[in-house]
Design an enzyme around this catalytic site. Structure first.
Site, mmCIF file in Angstrom:
data_model
loop_
_atom_site.group_PDB
_atom_site.id
_atom_site.type_symbol
_atom_site.label_atom_id
_atom_site.label_comp_id
_atom_site.label_asym_id
_atom_site.label_seq_id
_atom_site.Cartn_x
_atom_site.Cartn_y
_atom_site.Cartn_z
ATOM 1 N N GLU A 1 43.494 27.993 37.877
ATOM 2 C CA GLU A 1 42.370 27.130 38.264
ATOM 3 C C GLU A 1 42.667 25.693 37.820
ATOM 4 O O GLU A 1 42.232 24.735 38.460
ATOM 5 C CB GLU A 1 41.056 27.633 37.657
ATOM 6 C CG GLU A 1 39.830 27.115 38.382
ATOM 7 C CD GLU A 1 38.519 27.748 37.917
ATOM 8 O OE1 GLU A 1 38.065 27.423 36.809
ATOM 9 O OE2 GLU A 1 37.944 28.566 38.664
ATOM 10 N N HIS B 1 57.124 50.585 32.471
ATOM 11 C CA HIS B 1 57.154 51.772 33.329
ATOM 12 C C HIS B 1 56.512 51.498 34.684
ATOM 13 O O HIS B 1 56.153 52.442 35.398
ATOM 14 C CB HIS B 1 56.455 52.929 32.620
ATOM 15 C CG HIS B 1 57.213 53.383 31.408
ATOM 16 N ND1 HIS B 1 58.224 54.310 31.465
ATOM 17 C CD2 HIS B 1 57.144 52.978 30.119
ATOM 18 C CE1 HIS B 1 58.726 54.488 30.249
ATOM 19 N NE2 HIS B 1 58.086 53.679 29.410
ATOM 20 N N LYS C 1 32.257 29.572 48.142
ATOM 21 C CA LYS C 1 30.885 29.774 47.642
ATOM 22 C C LYS C 1 29.879 29.373 48.715
ATOM 23 O O LYS C 1 28.894 30.060 48.958
ATOM 24 C CB LYS C 1 30.628 28.892 46.414
ATOM 25 C CG LYS C 1 31.280 29.351 45.144
ATOM 26 C CD LYS C 1 30.819 28.430 44.008
ATOM 27 C CE LYS C 1 31.659 28.615 42.766
ATOM 28 N NZ LYS C 1 31.386 27.674 41.710
ATOM 29 N N GLY D 1 34.837 25.029 32.048
ATOM 30 C CA GLY D 1 34.530 26.457 31.942
ATOM 31 C C GLY D 1 35.678 27.267 31.353
ATOM 32 O O GLY D 1 35.499 28.088 30.453
ATOM 33 N N LYS E 1 27.755 27.695 32.314
ATOM 34 C CA LYS E 1 27.762 26.248 32.081
ATOM 35 C C LYS E 1 26.709 25.580 32.956
ATOM 36 O O LYS E 1 25.915 24.781 32.487
ATOM 37 C CB LYS E 1 29.164 25.699 32.365
ATOM 38 C CG LYS E 1 29.269 24.210 32.160
ATOM 39 C CD LYS E 1 30.692 23.705 32.336
ATOM 40 C CE LYS E 1 30.683 22.182 32.333
ATOM 41 N NZ LYS E 1 32.001 21.592 32.526
#
Ligand code: F6P
Length: 539
Positions: free
Chosen positions: A358, A389, A504, A272, A208
């Site tokens: 998010e 399982h 970030k 996004g 984006k």
């Protein structure tokens, strides 16, 4: 837009609080006392059949949840979103993934522009591109047709495309394969590129913002791989013939060296994690073809219409979202399992993790005030029967309440038989057995308490005739609107993601420290020690 209502101070919330105090669920009794319960709590939404009857809910709880929805103005906020108002308050943006699936000819003016016309103009370009790749008209530099499409993206620019590609594998054109590179771990690019022929490989760089470290790094790795592995004579045209881009930042696409003619745009009003139905779905459109992609969009739209127009007492996403609030805020559930009885949906839980966590993992409301209740469910899951399982033990007998969504289909994608036995029937027998055991349990002899199944463990069963492109679209839209409903109750902005920013930034700050170009003196002691360990052991 008015500020959010604090749900805690509403009538609905206080009624729910009273109902939760001393709440003693008894699903056996609930079914015995009400022979119509299974029918009364079964709902239809497009092709989806949703059975809510095995949830820990009765008429009073339901009434209080609907009261809460009214108190917080769920329908008003929903209508504002569909109209294109700027419900993403912290970014001052409209939220219009629903416009991406409006049929051609519909109109929706946002900020003075008809967005539907633009959406369909872009779809036409994507479909034309998909047709050219699928027919072999689009060739690589050596004139060979494309055999592998590699989507490079991360988060919403990866999870939706890979989930949908895996889910719709039976619809993928023979001779075409998609691969997905997302992680900045170089293993991802190395292993996904292994065995590929550059002459028949096409990369779609999906981002984006076109500013995401992982995606741009991987795109450069792939570009270098392409150049190194094509004959020298073919390299000048290589990027033009082997790279296309999807982004809202077409200027940055050009800076990367991709011809804007080979780029597909979308809009800042598509988040996004809500973007699989935008140009971000280009790899899927190539894989399943324009007709399949159009069917997928129609499926999404069908649930949008259901959510937009159905009264809340029959509105499936609204009811499911409200039930999740009941479990999270009143019955102390900490997590929510999603258990697809379809191997094709093996990436669906991971996809939902971004969509739900998010979106709703927030500690302040959309006006910046602090929330005073839990928000954001923790989603997790694996396909049945593998999960049975592995972790179902805890769902059946553990101390925690884990609401679980079971998803299954009447018809298999691969109708295999084991002798006389239809194997899909074995799968679905397991689905039904698990929801039955969780709801009704089984009492063990007093001297064997470890064999006791308490029951009263809530499940929602979601079924459809088959996992078609349309049904996949419906499932996605269902969970989008469940997420919206929860966010509306909590008064949070489900469309921003400020919580990803700090990590970030710190990673970028640490790059030089990790490389040894900065002594890291300004870092905290633990981080410095970890980097030291890394540098000592790095060969
Ligand atoms: O498509 P982009 O801009 O590369 O972003 C990828 C992902 O990164 C995020 O912003 C989170 O870091 C997601 O919301 C988004 O889907």
């Amino acid at each position: 837009m008015n500020g959010p209502v604090d749900p805690v101070h509403t009538d609905g919330w206080s009624q729910l609080g009273k109902l939760a105090a001393g709440f003693q669920p008894d699903l056996r009794a609930a079914f015995a006392d009400d022979p119509d319960r299974a029918q009364r709590f079964a709902f239809a939404a497009a092709d989806l059949h949703v059975d809510l009857s095995k949830n820990l809910v009765d008429a009073d709880v339901l009434a209080a949840l609907l009261q809460l929805a009214s108190d917080v103005g769920l329908e008003t906020r929903r209508d504002a979103m569909f109209r294109g108002e700027h419900v993403n308050a912290t970014e001052n943006r409209a939220v219009l993934h629903t416009a991406l699936r409006l049929p051609e000819g519909a109109t929706l003016e946002v900020d003075g522009k008809d967005v539907v016309a633009e959406v369909h103009e872009t779809l036409r370009r994507i479909y034309d591109f998909a047709d050219r790749v699928r027919s072999g008209a689009w060739t690589g530099v050596t004139g060979q047709r494309i055999r592998t499409v590699v989507n490079i993206g991360i988060g919403g620019s990866d999870l939706g495309p890979v989930m949908a590609y895996e889910a719709l594998k039976p619809y993928v054109q023979d001779g075409l394969e998609c691969r997905f590179i997302s992680n900045i771990d170089p293993t991802d690019a190395a292993t996904k590129l292994a065995g590929l022929d550059p002459a028949t490989t096409l990369f779609i760089v999906s981002s984006k913002t076109f500013g995401t470290l992982e995606t741009l790094t991987n795109a450069r790795l792939c570009r270098s791989w392409l150049m190194e592995n094509l004959p020298q004579s073919e390299r000048s045209e290589a990027v033009a013939r082997h790279f296309v881009a999807v982004s809202t930042a077409l200027d940055k696409v050009a800076d990367f060296g991709i011809d804007p003619q080979n780029a597909f745009g979308f809009w800042d009003w598509v988040g996004g994690r809500y973007s699989i139905d935008s140009a971000i779905g280009t790899s899927l459109a190539v894989a399943i073809g324009p007709a399949g992609f159009a069917e997928f969009l129609a499926g999404l739209h069908a649930i949008d219409e259901h959510f937009r127009t159905t009264p809340l007492e029959r509105n499936v996403p609204a009811l499911m979202g409200l039930l999740n609030v009941w479990y999270t805020n009143f019955l102390s559930a900490q997590t929510h399992a999603v258990l697809p009885y379809s191997q094709l949906l093996h990436r669906f839980p991971a996809y939902l993790q971004q969509l739900t966590m998010e979106s709703n993992g927030k500690g302040v409301r959309w006006d910046g005030t602090k929330v005073d209740t839990d928000t954001g469910e923790i989603f997790w899951g694996e396909p049945g029967t593998n999960g049975q399982h592995a972790f179902y033990q805890l769902i059946h007998q553990g101390t925690r309440l884990i609401p679980a969504d079971f998803i299954g289909f009447a018809n298999p994608a691969y109708p295999l038989k084991d002798g006389e036995t239809d194997v899909h029937e074995l799968l679905m027998a397991n689905f039904f057995a698990q929801t039955q055991a969780l709801a009704f349990g089984r009492e063990a002899p007093p001297d064997q308490p470890y064999r006791n199944f308490s029951g009263n463990r809530p499940t929602t069963s979601i079924m459809a005739p088959a996992l078609t492109p349309a049904v996949l679209g419906q499932l996605i839209a269902l969970y989008e609107h469940i997420t919206f409903t929860e966010g509306a109750v909590w008064g949070i902005d489900s469309f921003d993601q400020w919580g990803v920013e700090l990590g970030k930034k710190l990673a970028l700050d640490l790059v030089d420290v990790v490389a040894g170009k900065d002594d890291g003196a300004s870092q905290d002691a633990s981080t410095r020690a970890l980097v030291d360990y890394y540098r000592e052991h790095r060969s």
